[in-house]
Design a protein around this motif. Structure first.
Motif, short mmCIF file in Angstrom:
data_model
loop_
_atom_site.label_atom_id
_atom_site.label_comp_id
_atom_site.label_asym_id
_atom_site.label_seq_id
_atom_site.Cartn_x
_atom_site.Cartn_y
_atom_site.Cartn_z
N ALA A 1 55.37 49.40 26.26
CA ALA A 1 55.19 48.99 27.37
C ALA A 1 55.70 49.98 28.43
O ALA A 1 55.07 50.15 29.45
N TRP A 2 56.90 50.36 28.16
CA TRP A 2 57.40 51.06 29.23
C TRP A 2 56.89 52.58 29.26
O TRP A 2 56.45 53.09 30.41
N ALA A 3 56.55 53.02 28.10
CA ALA A 3 55.77 54.49 28.09
C ALA A 3 54.45 54.25 29.00
O ALA A 3 54.08 55.27 29.39
N LYS A 4 53.92 53.17 28.96
CA LYS A 4 52.63 52.98 29.40
C LYS A 4 52.66 52.72 30.87
O LYS A 4 51.84 53.34 31.61
N PHE A 5 53.87 52.21 31.46
CA PHE A 5 54.18 52.11 32.83
C PHE A 5 54.08 53.63 33.24
O PHE A 5 53.70 53.82 34.35
N LEU A 6 55.19 54.47 32.41
CA LEU A 6 55.46 55.86 32.83
C LEU A 6 54.12 56.59 33.01
O LEU A 6 53.93 57.60 33.98
N LYS A 7 53.17 56.54 32.10
CA LYS A 7 51.83 57.37 31.98
C LYS A 7 51.02 56.87 33.18
O LYS A 7 50.41 57.59 33.87
N ALA A 8 50.89 55.54 33.30
CA ALA A 8 49.86 54.83 34.11
C ALA A 8 50.24 53.51 34.93
O ALA A 8 50.05 52.50 34.57
N PRO A 9 51.05 53.81 35.93
CA PRO A 9 51.73 52.56 36.66
C PRO A 9 50.54 51.57 37.19
O PRO A 9 49.76 51.76 37.53
N ASP A 10 51.16 50.23 37.18
CA ASP A 10 50.16 49.42 37.57
C ASP A 10 50.22 49.59 39.24
O ASP A 10 51.07 50.30 39.59
N GLU A 11 49.01 49.15 39.75
CA GLU A 11 49.00 49.47 41.19
C GLU A 11 50.04 48.61 41.92
O GLU A 11 50.47 47.45 41.61
N SER A 12 50.85 49.45 42.80
CA SER A 12 52.09 48.79 43.33
C SER A 12 53.14 48.36 42.24
O SER A 12 53.98 47.73 42.55
N GLY A 13 53.13 49.02 40.99
CA GLY A 13 54.21 48.50 40.25
C GLY A 13 55.58 49.01 40.49
O GLY A 13 55.80 50.02 41.22
N HIS A 14 56.58 48.23 40.15
CA HIS A 14 57.99 48.55 40.65
C HIS A 14 58.84 48.23 39.58
O HIS A 14 58.99 47.28 38.91
N ALA A 15 59.29 49.55 38.76
CA ALA A 15 60.11 49.14 37.45
C ALA A 15 61.34 49.73 37.62
O ALA A 15 61.73 50.60 38.46
N VAL A 16 62.32 49.15 36.92
CA VAL A 16 63.63 49.64 36.65
C VAL A 16 64.02 50.04 35.18
O VAL A 16 63.83 49.11 34.47
#
Length: 259
Positions: A4-19
């Motif tokens: 799930a983290w790799a997916k965010f790094l590749k294609a973040p959700d619109e206005s995604g905010h990760a930590v």
């Protein structure tokens, strides 16, 4: 790396905010480089509000993916702000000024977006980590909320990093709940699968199988409402609701994770 983290790094959700919660800067550098590189590959510019001691490490990791920082800066694809210097512009005593944040940080996002109007900005920020290590926890939370407010009127994704000990009892009680609440994606440890095994085994050992199943069921039933992995939610739940057992669970989980 967690799927799930790799997916965010590749294609973040619109206005995604990760930590990402990390113990060694190399762990964070891997995520930052992947996040930036996959963005540059599709033309998305980057804004880094970064600690000076981390910038070189991040750029070396980025270079290993084939991207040269100097060329990116020249092309206007990479903009860098110093986290400590930026904070000096935002702080009013021990508090963050909303007006200054909108002017300084919002202005920086706007400047990048104006150069690349067809693309979303990928931002990375370390001001919150600086504030946390100064003991200004309320100010760190305020910065996170202001980033979220800014995202309502700007088009960007955001990655943050905190150097924290996920197995430290005060961190679980006092810091991580607030951090998880203001992010859409949470990576509490570099190896989430190992964290899962470490926590599940620790809860079973300390609480016993019957109580462990009960806790896991309660947390799992509400897991979809939260951004962190179930193992982190279990540590948080036990820290809040079973304080007499929390320190032992965290100590055993640490030993399991580091094994």
């Amino acid at each position: 790396m967690d799927g799930a983290w790799a997916k965010f790094l590749k294609a973040p959700d619109e206005s995604g905010h990760a930590v990402q919660v990390y113990t060694e800067p190399d762990e964070l550098a891997e995520s930052v480089a992947a996040y930036l590189a996959t963005g540059f590959a599709v033309g998305e510019p980057a804004l880094l509000v970064v600690r000076v001691e981390h910038y070189g490490l991040f750029m070396r990791e980025l270079a290993a993916t084939g991207w040269d920082a100097a060329a990116l800066i020249e092309a206007g694809l990479l903009t860098r702000l110093d986290a400590d210097e930026t904070l000096e512009l935002l702080l009013d005593g021990a508090e963050i000024s909303r007006e200054r944040f909108i002017t300084v940080v919002g202005g920086a996002v706007d400047a990048v977006a104006e150069r690349h109007p067809e693309h979303r900005v990928r931002a990375f920020g370390e001001m919150v980590d600086v504030l946390t290590h100064r003991g200004l926890h309320d100010a760190a939370t305020a910065v996170e909320r202001l980033w979220n407010e800014l995202a309502e009127s700007r088009r960007f994704a955001l990655l943050c990093g905190y150097r924290l000990d996920v197995f430290d009892p005060p961190t679980q009680r006092e810091r991580l709940p607030a951090i998880c609440d203001v992010h859409t994606h949470v990576l509490p440890a570099q190896d989430v699968a190992q964290l899962d095994r470490a926590v599940y085994d620790a809860v079973d050992e300390v609480l016993g199988s019957s109580s462990a199943r009960m806790v896991h069921g309660i947390v799992r039933d509400g897991a979809a409402e939260h951004s962190a992995p179930v193992s982190q939610q279990m540590l948080q739940w036990i820290s809040e609701r079973m304080p007499r057992h929390a320190e032992r669970v965290l100590a055993v989980a640490r030993a399991n994770y580091e094994r």
